[in-house]
Design an enzyme around this catalytic site. Structure first.
Site, short mmCIF file in Angstrom:
data_model
loop_
_atom_site.label_atom_id
_atom_site.label_comp_id
_atom_site.label_asym_id
_atom_site.label_seq_id
_atom_site.Cartn_x
_atom_site.Cartn_y
_atom_site.Cartn_z
N LYS A 59 31.84 -0.58 -3.63
CA LYS A 59 33.30 -0.52 -3.83
C LYS A 59 33.76 0.93 -3.97
O LYS A 59 34.77 1.33 -3.39
CB LYS A 59 33.72 -1.30 -5.07
CG LYS A 59 33.56 -2.78 -4.94
CD LYS A 59 34.61 -3.33 -4.02
CE LYS A 59 34.41 -4.80 -3.82
NZ LYS A 59 34.71 -5.21 -2.48
N GLN A 103 33.69 -6.08 -13.12
CA GLN A 103 32.54 -6.66 -12.43
C GLN A 103 31.89 -7.75 -13.27
O GLN A 103 31.59 -7.54 -14.45
CB GLN A 103 31.52 -5.55 -12.11
CG GLN A 103 30.28 -6.03 -11.42
CD GLN A 103 30.56 -6.67 -10.07
OE1 GLN A 103 31.41 -6.22 -9.32
NE2 GLN A 103 29.85 -7.74 -9.77
N ASP A 126 40.72 -9.03 -8.27
CA ASP A 126 39.91 -10.14 -7.80
C ASP A 126 40.69 -11.43 -7.60
O ASP A 126 40.22 -12.36 -6.96
CB ASP A 126 38.77 -10.43 -8.80
CG ASP A 126 37.61 -9.46 -8.63
OD1 ASP A 126 37.27 -9.14 -7.48
OD2 ASP A 126 37.05 -9.05 -9.65
#
Length: 167
Positions: A59, A103, A126
């Protein structure tokens, strides 16, 4: 491959990802020039799981390629839930951060739902908020963010000319 031929076609996901990154870079430059805004993503990594570290490293590389602002927060496995919630609160209030990615998975002593719910809806990179997931599931509702893995799969199929309608 022709329908019914029994032969598949290998899709070039790497090339498609490169195209998408180039488009994102162009859009980011347009935002900088026309709106005075450089898109920013904060990535929060708790602990040192090799799989999570690899995903986050990828990322960070992509963010660098598209020239967005990148805020990297690496926290020890022992961070408390309260400390992590404070980091999320600070990122929610950071004007350079337009999206936050925490994460997963988080360590067992941290309530993932509580942490993800603390991310402002408009900064949920997300798309994991309950409001956003509800919009994804309900016909006629546009989500603020589409979870990246399913979006990426659909985008790869579309850009490869695979007909997916009705399937």
């Amino acid at each position: 491959a022709a329908a019914g031929s029994g032969k598949g076609e290998v899709l070039d996901g790497r090339a498609i990802a490169g195209e998408i990154r180039e488009e994102m870079k162009e859009h980011g430059l347009w935002l900088q020039k026309n709106k005075g805004v450089t898109p920013g993503l904060a990535v929060v990594l708790v602990g040192s799981r090799p799989d999570s570290a690899t995903y986050v490293r990828m990322k960070k590389k992509a963010i660098k390629e598209v020239e967005f602002v990148s805020k990297d927060i690496d926290l020890p496995e022992t961070v408390t839930e309260e400390e992590l919630l404070k980091v999320v609160e600070d990122l929610n209030n950071d004007k350079e951060v337009h999206a936050i990615l925490v994460q997963l998975p988080l360590p067992a002593h941290i309530n993932e739902h509580k942490v993800l719910s603390a991310i402002k809806l408009e900064k949920d990179a997300d798309g994991f908020s309950t409001t956003n997931i509800g919009c994804v599931a309900m016909k006629g509702h546009e989500p603020m963010a589409t979870p990246c893995t399913p979006w990426g799969c659909i985008e790869m199929l579309k850009r490869s000319g695979v007909e997916i309608g009705g399937k």
